[in-house]
Design a protein around this motif. Structure first.
Motif, PDB file in Angstrom:
ATOM      1  N   THR A 175      -6.851   0.484  -2.977  1.00  0.00           N
ATOM      2  CA  THR A 175      -8.435   0.758  -3.300  1.00  0.00           C
ATOM      3  C   THR A 175      -9.118  -0.647  -3.338  1.00  0.00           C
ATOM      4  O   THR A 175      -8.533  -1.499  -4.014  1.00  0.00           O
ATOM      5  N   ALA A 176     -10.433  -0.288  -2.873  1.00  0.00           N
ATOM      6  CA  ALA A 176     -11.340  -1.498  -3.387  1.00  0.00           C
ATOM      7  C   ALA A 176     -11.235  -2.022  -4.802  1.00  0.00           C
ATOM      8  O   ALA A 176     -11.245  -3.061  -5.319  1.00  0.00           O
ATOM      9  N   CYS A 177     -11.363  -0.875  -5.591  1.00  0.00           N
ATOM     10  CA  CYS A 177     -11.722  -0.974  -6.899  1.00  0.00           C
ATOM     11  C   CYS A 177     -10.379  -1.802  -7.746  1.00  0.00           C
ATOM     12  O   CYS A 177     -10.403  -2.456  -8.364  1.00  0.00           O
ATOM     13  N   ALA A 178      -9.169  -1.312  -7.277  1.00  0.00           N
ATOM     14  CA  ALA A 178      -7.954  -1.804  -7.711  1.00  0.00           C
ATOM     15  C   ALA A 178      -7.865  -3.159  -7.274  1.00  0.00           C
ATOM     16  O   ALA A 178      -7.252  -4.226  -8.103  1.00  0.00           O
ATOM     17  N   GLU A 179      -8.104  -3.514  -6.106  1.00  0.00           N
ATOM     18  CA  GLU A 179      -7.738  -4.964  -5.770  1.00  0.00           C
ATOM     19  C   GLU A 179      -8.840  -5.876  -6.493  1.00  0.00           C
ATOM     20  O   GLU A 179      -8.351  -7.054  -6.869  1.00  0.00           O
ATOM     21  N   ALA A 180     -10.096  -5.479  -6.628  1.00  0.00           N
ATOM     22  CA  ALA A 180     -11.170  -6.052  -7.437  1.00  0.00           C
ATOM     23  C   ALA A 180     -10.616  -6.366  -8.762  1.00  0.00           C
ATOM     24  O   ALA A 180     -10.911  -7.421  -9.432  1.00  0.00           O
ATOM     25  N   CYS A 181     -10.075  -5.383  -9.384  1.00  0.00           N
ATOM     26  CA  CYS A 181      -9.777  -5.381 -10.820  1.00  0.00           C
ATOM     27  C   CYS A 181      -8.550  -6.697 -11.029  1.00  0.00           C
ATOM     28  O   CYS A 181      -8.540  -7.470 -11.840  1.00  0.00           O
ATOM     29  N   ALA A 182      -7.664  -6.367 -10.000  1.00  0.00           N
ATOM     30  CA  ALA A 182      -6.561  -7.351  -9.848  1.00  0.00           C
ATOM     31  C   ALA A 182      -7.138  -8.746  -9.741  1.00  0.00           C
ATOM     32  O   ALA A 182      -6.709  -9.661 -10.316  1.00  0.00           O
ATOM     33  N   LYS A 183      -8.107  -8.918  -8.940  1.00  0.00           N
ATOM     34  CA  LYS A 183      -8.576 -10.157  -8.533  1.00  0.00           C
ATOM     35  C   LYS A 183      -9.125 -10.840  -9.576  1.00  0.00           C
ATOM     36  O   LYS A 183      -9.263 -11.963  -9.972  1.00  0.00           O
ATOM     37  N   ALA A 184      -9.834 -10.048 -10.589  1.00  0.00           N
ATOM     38  CA  ALA A 184     -10.603 -10.655 -11.663  1.00  0.00           C
ATOM     39  C   ALA A 184      -9.370 -10.871 -12.758  1.00  0.00           C
ATOM     40  O   ALA A 184     -10.023 -11.345 -13.882  1.00  0.00           O
ATOM     41  N   GLY A 185      -8.449 -10.450 -12.608  1.00  0.00           N
ATOM     42  CA  GLY A 185      -7.282 -11.034 -13.562  1.00  0.00           C
ATOM     43  C   GLY A 185      -6.854  -9.920 -14.481  1.00  0.00           C
ATOM     44  O   GLY A 185      -5.953 -10.358 -15.435  1.00  0.00           O
ATOM     45  N   HIS A 186      -7.671  -8.726 -14.487  1.00  0.00           N
ATOM     46  CA  HIS A 186      -7.528  -7.830 -15.323  1.00  0.00           C
ATOM     47  C   HIS A 186      -6.200  -6.641 -15.113  1.00  0.00           C
ATOM     48  O   HIS A 186      -5.365  -6.326 -16.017  1.00  0.00           O
ATOM     49  N   LYS A 187      -6.084  -6.341 -13.675  1.00  0.00           N
ATOM     50  CA  LYS A 187      -5.024  -5.535 -13.545  1.00  0.00           C
ATOM     51  C   LYS A 187      -4.991  -4.135 -14.339  1.00  0.00           C
ATOM     52  O   LYS A 187      -3.888  -3.792 -14.454  1.00  0.00           O
ATOM     53  N   ALA A 188      -6.394  -3.509 -14.465  1.00  0.00           N
ATOM     54  CA  ALA A 188      -6.406  -2.501 -15.256  1.00  0.00           C
ATOM     55  C   ALA A 188      -6.166  -1.192 -14.324  1.00  0.00           C
ATOM     56  O   ALA A 188      -5.618  -0.060 -14.979  1.00  0.00           O
ATOM     57  N   ILE A 189      -6.143  -1.359 -13.151  1.00  0.00           N
ATOM     58  CA  ILE A 189      -6.137  -0.266 -12.268  1.00  0.00           C
ATOM     59  C   ILE A 189      -4.759  -0.367 -11.395  1.00  0.00           C
ATOM     60  O   ILE A 189      -4.627  -1.157 -10.418  1.00  0.00           O
ATOM     61  N   LEU A 190      -3.990   0.478 -11.535  1.00  0.00           N
ATOM     62  CA  LEU A 190      -2.593   0.655 -10.725  1.00  0.00           C
ATOM     63  C   LEU A 190      -2.746   1.874  -9.863  1.00  0.00           C
ATOM     64  O   LEU A 190      -2.909   2.997 -10.259  1.00  0.00           O
ATOM     65  N   PHE A 191      -2.707   1.513  -8.316  1.00  0.00           N
ATOM     66  CA  PHE A 191      -2.782   2.596  -7.460  1.00  0.00           C
ATOM     67  C   PHE A 191      -1.503   2.688  -7.057  1.00  0.00           C
ATOM     68  O   PHE A 191      -0.623   1.852  -6.503  1.00  0.00           O
ATOM     69  N   GLY A 192      -1.208   4.124  -6.575  1.00  0.00           N
ATOM     70  CA  GLY A 192       0.214   4.268  -5.912  1.00  0.00           C
ATOM     71  C   GLY A 192       0.288   5.795  -5.860  1.00  0.00           C
ATOM     72  O   GLY A 192      -0.263   6.462  -6.157  1.00  0.00           O
ATOM     73  N   ASN A 193       1.999   5.888  -5.309  1.00  0.00           N
ATOM     74  CA  ASN A 193       2.224   7.457  -4.994  1.00  0.00           C
ATOM     75  C   ASN A 193       2.870   7.990  -6.244  1.00  0.00           C
ATOM     76  O   ASN A 193       3.932   7.524  -6.560  1.00  0.00           O
ATOM     77  N   LEU A 194       2.224   8.892  -6.654  1.00  0.00           N
ATOM     78  CA  LEU A 194       2.820   9.704  -7.930  1.00  0.00           C
ATOM     79  C   LEU A 194       4.108  10.348  -7.511  1.00  0.00           C
ATOM     80  O   LEU A 194       5.106  10.714  -8.487  1.00  0.00           O
TER      81      LEU A 194
ATOM     82  N   ASP B 247      -5.285   4.632   4.466  1.00  0.00           N
ATOM     83  CA  ASP B 247      -4.631   5.161   5.784  1.00  0.00           C
ATOM     84  C   ASP B 247      -4.337   4.045   6.327  1.00  0.00           C
ATOM     85  O   ASP B 247      -3.461   4.054   7.397  1.00  0.00           O
ATOM     86  N   ARG B 248      -4.760   2.740   6.133  1.00  0.00           N
ATOM     87  CA  ARG B 248      -4.444   1.547   6.864  1.00  0.00           C
ATOM     88  C   ARG B 248      -3.223   0.944   5.952  1.00  0.00           C
ATOM     89  O   ARG B 248      -2.784  -0.231   6.264  1.00  0.00           O
ATOM     90  N   GLY B 249      -2.738   1.578   4.851  1.00  0.00           N
ATOM     91  CA  GLY B 249      -1.653   1.261   4.046  1.00  0.00           C
ATOM     92  C   GLY B 249      -2.140   0.043   3.149  1.00  0.00           C
ATOM     93  O   GLY B 249      -1.361  -0.623   2.470  1.00  0.00           O
ATOM     94  N   GLU B 250      -3.351   0.112   2.866  1.00  0.00           N
ATOM     95  CA  GLU B 250      -4.023  -0.857   1.718  1.00  0.00           C
ATOM     96  C   GLU B 250      -4.353  -0.254   0.400  1.00  0.00           C
ATOM     97  O   GLU B 250      -4.219   1.097   0.462  1.00  0.00           O
TER      98      GLU B 250
END
Lengths: 391, 237
Positions: free
Chosen positions: B184-203, B179-182
């Motif tokens: 999710t925490a899991c997607a952010e953490a996964c990207a931060k770890a360099g995996h980028k396995a979780i892609l969040f967005g508008n289907l 709701d703040r336009g950010e």
């Protein structure tokens, strides 16, 4: 009855009420403890989310419907020996339903919010339908009792009985549907569950009825007419056989869909196969059938023991169905072996805790209290003087 | 009373009333924000080939964001968990995060007697903390074992993640962040770890990265046979 006898009866009555109240109080203390500390003090967890309270509650709710059999055979199908027993059957129904619902309600995570169930109604939820069905049963059985016990209302007892008959069949269908609609779980999600629950209600309700009737006859030093005993025991035998039939069909058909689950519940699952075969099949079905039908058995004491065994068997069957059904892991990834921190791919562990059992017993206490006070305050005694057992 | 006084009292009264009401209006706006839009359907695409076995950064991030204890006992709350799968036939190993699948037809919402379980217009499935009576029927109905019951009193709650003993909860798709336009925490953490396995967005947005990826690569929904149309899609299963 002489004065001495009346005094003794009164003393016994207060003793029984005191005993019942004590059990209810223990149940309330247990519920308060669970509410204070949370469900962490129970054996339930995130895999076994429904536990012992649900075994007790569902037994009582199913039996509450089944115990009305006697009334239905009397009022709807016009059999006089059952007609005289209809008021007692109505009272027991209200008592059992009240006990079962108390347990279900007090096991909620937030029992103080129960009013929300009345103010916010989700029409797609079978639970919400049941709230409506349960309150309806209270009301209709109440009206039915009134038409039977108030002479002016007698002409209405047949239509009232018919309404109760239809309502309780729908109600038990609703109870079965709670499980039948859970399509993702291997133990449930099958259309055979509602009819199975209805037939289970017949057997369990009649067993409860027989025990209460035996206690009342014993207290009043009366003998049950042997012809009526024969009818009741044959009916109980037939119901036990019908439950076995449906339970067998349920497991055989489920084996075709979920073989691993059935192997677990019937053979490899430790406590669950033990309770199923030893508790439900042997103690709860084969032994009662033997007591009912074996030559030279089938006397009033044998049928009483058979009824008690049927009830013990019903608890075993519900334990296997409810708790065993949840213990087996959900098949989220068919074809894969799963492992996680949340119990995926593993058999869930569950050990019933004392508060849960006390809460369940408290519900039985509520039923016992309502029955004891009911039969003392009003005339629920089945009398066969004017009826022919052969009717 | 002269007209000056009358004016003063009138204006003063109006100002006082404004002062009394305005903060409430502001808070009301803050609390309600923009309503969730039906034009949006939030979802995720999880690439299991990028998800590293043994890594649980997404789980830790979720626990931190939502104020969960991180305990893994049978009665502890877990909104997201790492699953290690092994194909029974081939022995191939797969690692993936599992959480509420935010179904289009959520069974938890269907069975909830008080309508505490609900789906927002943008597809996020939530539990109304004020309506949940703790019957746990939703947990029985969920095919993904995504929900947890709060078995104990909760402490140190996050102000924007209300929780409570005796109620059921599950992944909210970090609704407070979304709701703040950010993300999710899991997607952010996964990207931060360099995996980028979780892609969040508008289907629902054909131009979004998630929509383009779902169109281009083979993905699957878990227990698609149940016809629930989950918002979470998995690649490499």
């Amino acid at each position: 009855m002489d004065l001495l006898q009346a005094r003794r009866d009164t003393r016994i009555f207060y003793l029984l009420v005191g005993l019942g109240a004590l059990v209810v109080a223990a149940g309330l203390v247990a519920a308060h403890y669970m509410e204070e500390y949370g469900h962490i003090v129970t054996g339930m967890n995130n895999q076994i989310v429904w536990g012992m309270p649900h075994v007790f509650a569902i037994f009582m709710i199913v039996a509450a419907s089944g115990v009305l059999n006697v009334a239905s055979i009397g009022s709807v199908f016009g059999k006089p020996p059952y007609k005289t027993r209809a008021p007692l059957s109505g009272l027991l129904s209200i008592a059992l339903l009240a006990g079962g619902l108390s347990v279900l309600m007090l096991d909620l995570g937030r029992p103080e919010r129960i009013i929300v169930a009345a103010t916010h109604f989700n029409p797609t939820s079978v639970f919400a339908w049941n709230v409506f069905l349960y309150s309806g049963l209270f009301a209709f059985v109440g009206i039915y009792l009134w038409t039977m016990m108030e002479k002016r209302m007698n002409p209405w007892s047949r239509p009232a009985g018919l309404l109760v008959f239809v309502w309780r069949i729908i109600l038990t269908t609703g109870t079965g549907m709670i499980f039948a609609l859970l399509v993702a779980r291997q133990a449930y999600g099958t259309a055979i569950l509602p009819p199975m629950f209805i037939v289970m209600s017949f057997a369990w309700g009649l067993a409860v009825f027989y025990i209460v009737q035996a206690a009342m006859y014993g207290w009043n030093e009366m003998e049950l007419n042997p012809a009526i005993l024969k009818r009741l025991k044959n009916l109980l035998g037939l119901f036990i056989l019908s439950v076995i039939y449906l339970v067998a069909v349920y497991h055989v058909t489920n084996f075709a869909r979920h073989a691993a689950f059935e192997r677990f519940i019937l053979a490899e699952g430790g406590i669950y196969p033990m309770l199923f075969w030893g508790g439900y099949v042997f103690l709860g079905s084969v032994l009662p059938l033997f007591l009912i039908y074996f030559p030279r058995l089938g006397g009033k004491h044998h049928v009483l023991v058979a009824s008690m065994l049927v009830i013990s068997g019903s608890f075993c069957l519900l334990y296997v169905l409810i708790i065993g059904g949840q213990a087996f892991p959900l098949s989220i990834f068919p074809g894969y072996e799963a492992r996680s921190s949340f119990g995926d791919g593993q058999i869930g562990s569950y050990a019933p805790s004392l508060p849960e059992i006390l809460l369940g017993c408290g519900g039985l206490g509520v039923s016992f209290l309502i029955t004891t006070i009911g039969v003392r305050a009003l005339n629920f005694m089945p009398r066969d003087e004017n009826t022919q057992a052969g009717d | 009373m002269n007209s000056g006084r009358r004016q003063f009292i009138g204006r003063g009264g109006a100002m006082l009333a404004g002062l009394a009401i305005a903060p409430g209006m502001l808070l009301y706006d803050l609390a309600h924000g923009r309503p969730a839009s039906g034009a949006v359907r939030w979802g995720m695409l999880i690439d299991t080939s990028r998800c590293e076995s043994g890594c649980d950064d997404c789980v830790k991030a979720c626990n931190k964001e939502n104020g969960l204890s991180g305990g893994t006992g049978p009665a502890d709350v877990q909104w997201i968990r790492k699953l290690e799968l092994k194909d029974s036939r081939t022995g191939r190993g797969v690692s993936l995060p599992m959480m509420c699948q935010h179904c289009e037809e959520p069974p938890c919402v269907d069975v909830c007697p008080t309508a505490a379980s609900f789906k927002r217009a943008d597809g996020i499935v939530l539990v109304d903390r004020h309506l949940c009576i703790g019957c746990r029927y939703c947990m029985m109905a969920c095919p993904y074992k995504a929900r947890s019951f709060v078995h104990e009193p909760v402490h140190d709650q996050k102000p924007d993640v209300p929780r409570g003993k005796g109620t059921v909860e599950s992944c909210t798709l970090c609704v407070q962040r979304v709701d703040r336009g950010e993300t999710t925490a899991c997607a952010e953490a996964c990207a931060k770890a360099g995996h980028k396995a979780i892609l969040f967005g508008n289907l629902n947005d054909p131009g979004s990265e998630i929509s383009r990826r779902i169109k281009a690569v083979a993905s699957t929904q878990i227990r698609a046979d149940l016809g629930l149309n989950p918002g979470l899609h998995y690649e490499g299963l």
